[in-house]
Design a protein around this motif. Structure first.
Motif, PDB file in Angstrom:
ATOM      1  N   PRO A   3       0.821  -1.207   0.000  1.00  0.00           N
ATOM      2  CA  PRO A   3       0.000   0.000   0.000  1.00  0.00           C
ATOM      3  C   PRO A   3       0.864   1.270   0.000  1.00  0.00           C
ATOM      4  O   PRO A   3       2.008   1.251   0.455  1.00  0.00           O
ATOM      5  N   ALA A   4       0.288   2.351  -0.494  1.00  0.00           N
ATOM      6  CA  ALA A   4       0.991   3.635  -0.531  1.00  0.00           C
ATOM      7  C   ALA A   4       1.385   4.040   0.880  1.00  0.00           C
ATOM      8  O   ALA A   4       0.619   3.868   1.829  1.00  0.00           O
ATOM      9  N   GLY A   5       2.585   4.545   1.023  1.00  0.00           N
ATOM     10  CA  GLY A   5       3.068   4.997   2.319  1.00  0.00           C
ATOM     11  C   GLY A   5       3.766   3.937   3.141  1.00  0.00           C
ATOM     12  O   GLY A   5       4.325   4.238   4.194  1.00  0.00           O
ATOM     13  N   ALA A   6       3.774   2.696   2.693  1.00  0.00           N
ATOM     14  CA  ALA A   6       4.428   1.617   3.438  1.00  0.00           C
ATOM     15  C   ALA A   6       5.940   1.714   3.272  1.00  0.00           C
ATOM     16  O   ALA A   6       6.446   1.937   2.173  1.00  0.00           O
ATOM     17  N   GLY A  10       6.216  -6.826   8.092  1.00  0.00           N
ATOM     18  CA  GLY A  10       6.436  -7.916   9.030  1.00  0.00           C
ATOM     19  C   GLY A  10       5.670  -9.127   8.546  1.00  0.00           C
ATOM     20  O   GLY A  10       4.740  -9.008   7.751  1.00  0.00           O
ATOM     21  N   VAL A  11       6.066 -10.292   9.014  1.00  0.00           N
ATOM     22  CA  VAL A  11       5.461 -11.538   8.538  1.00  0.00           C
ATOM     23  C   VAL A  11       5.070 -12.409   9.725  1.00  0.00           C
ATOM     24  O   VAL A  11       5.837 -12.556  10.676  1.00  0.00           O
ATOM     25  N   LYS A  12       3.880 -12.993   9.655  1.00  0.00           N
ATOM     26  CA  LYS A  12       3.433 -14.021  10.593  1.00  0.00           C
ATOM     27  C   LYS A  12       3.032 -15.231   9.767  1.00  0.00           C
ATOM     28  O   LYS A  12       2.599 -15.092   8.619  1.00  0.00           O
ATOM     29  N   PHE A  67       1.969  -4.392   6.642  1.00  0.00           N
ATOM     30  CA  PHE A  67       2.713  -3.252   6.117  1.00  0.00           C
ATOM     31  C   PHE A  67       2.635  -2.098   7.105  1.00  0.00           C
ATOM     32  O   PHE A  67       1.593  -1.854   7.711  1.00  0.00           O
ATOM     33  N   TYR A  68       3.766  -1.393   7.250  1.00  0.00           N
ATOM     34  CA  TYR A  68       3.876  -0.322   8.232  1.00  0.00           C
ATOM     35  C   TYR A  68       4.357   0.972   7.584  1.00  0.00           C
ATOM     36  O   TYR A  68       5.209   0.935   6.688  1.00  0.00           O
ATOM     37  N   ALA A  69       3.843   2.091   8.089  1.00  0.00           N
ATOM     38  CA  ALA A  69       4.261   3.420   7.641  1.00  0.00           C
ATOM     39  C   ALA A  69       5.447   3.873   8.483  1.00  0.00           C
ATOM     40  O   ALA A  69       5.849   3.201   9.439  1.00  0.00           O
ATOM     41  N   GLU A  70       5.997   5.024   8.133  1.00  0.00           N
ATOM     42  CA  GLU A  70       7.060   5.645   8.916  1.00  0.00           C
ATOM     43  C   GLU A  70       6.596   5.777  10.364  1.00  0.00           C
ATOM     44  O   GLU A  70       5.448   6.119  10.622  1.00  0.00           O
ATOM     45  N   GLY A  71       7.432   5.441  11.314  1.00  0.00           N
ATOM     46  CA  GLY A  71       7.062   5.505  12.721  1.00  0.00           C
ATOM     47  C   GLY A  71       6.425   4.231  13.248  1.00  0.00           C
ATOM     48  O   GLY A  71       6.058   4.151  14.413  1.00  0.00           O
ATOM     49  N   GLN A  77      -2.790  -5.241   5.803  1.00  0.00           N
ATOM     50  CA  GLN A  77      -2.276  -6.606   5.803  1.00  0.00           C
ATOM     51  C   GLN A  77      -2.690  -7.302   4.512  1.00  0.00           C
ATOM     52  O   GLN A  77      -3.718  -6.978   3.926  1.00  0.00           O
ATOM     53  N   ALA A  78      -1.865  -8.263   4.114  1.00  0.00           N
ATOM     54  CA  ALA A  78      -2.192  -9.144   2.992  1.00  0.00           C
ATOM     55  C   ALA A  78      -1.890 -10.562   3.454  1.00  0.00           C
ATOM     56  O   ALA A  78      -0.914 -10.790   4.168  1.00  0.00           O
TER      57      ALA A  78
END
Length: 129
Positions: A3-6, A10-12, A67-71, A77-78
């Motif tokens: 996604p935009a901004g990611a 991380g993975v589970k 997926f994570y943004a800055e900070g 999630q996918a």
């Protein structure tokens, strides 16, 4: 597909799946042991999953990428559901007309009508130009 901004992921995964992350430019993959680890979202990073045994039912295993943004703020999630399929190549090793998984003659080969071992016929001619 992130996604935009990611900027990180991380993975589970369920117990039936082994997952490795191979960041771009690194020689050795990192095993994904549990939740919490994050990697930079760089082009060329490879996420590799495998299963070492057949599933007991369809879609019984899953890999989820967060997926994570800055900070560190979670964005999305996918996930993918996985079904491990067992494949076995067995032969009539003692040439009695019965294919057996545990035939003692699979490990060796003997010539002749009373012999044992797989007979492999290979078609290696050129069928088309």
């Amino acid at each position: 597909a992130a996604p935009a901004g990611a900027v990180a992921f991380g993975v589970k995964h369920t117990d039936g799946v082994s997952v490795e992350v191979l960041p771009r430019g690194r020689g050795e993959p990192e095993a994904v042991a549990g939740a919490g680890a994050r990697w930079p979202l760089d082009e060329g990073t490879v996420l590799r999953g495998s299963m070492s045994r057949a599933s007991s039912e369809v879609n019984d295993n899953k890999v989820t990428v967060s997926f994570y943004a800055e900070g560190g703020k979670p964005i999305n999630q996918a996930g993918v559901f996985l079904t491990g399929v067992g494949i076995s190549l067995d032969v009539d090793a003692d040439r009695d007309g019965v294919v057996e998984k545990n035939s003692p003659n699979k490990a060796s080969w003997a010539w002749g009508p009373e012999g044992h071992g797989a007979i492999l016929v290979v078609n290696c001619d050129k069928d088309s130009p």
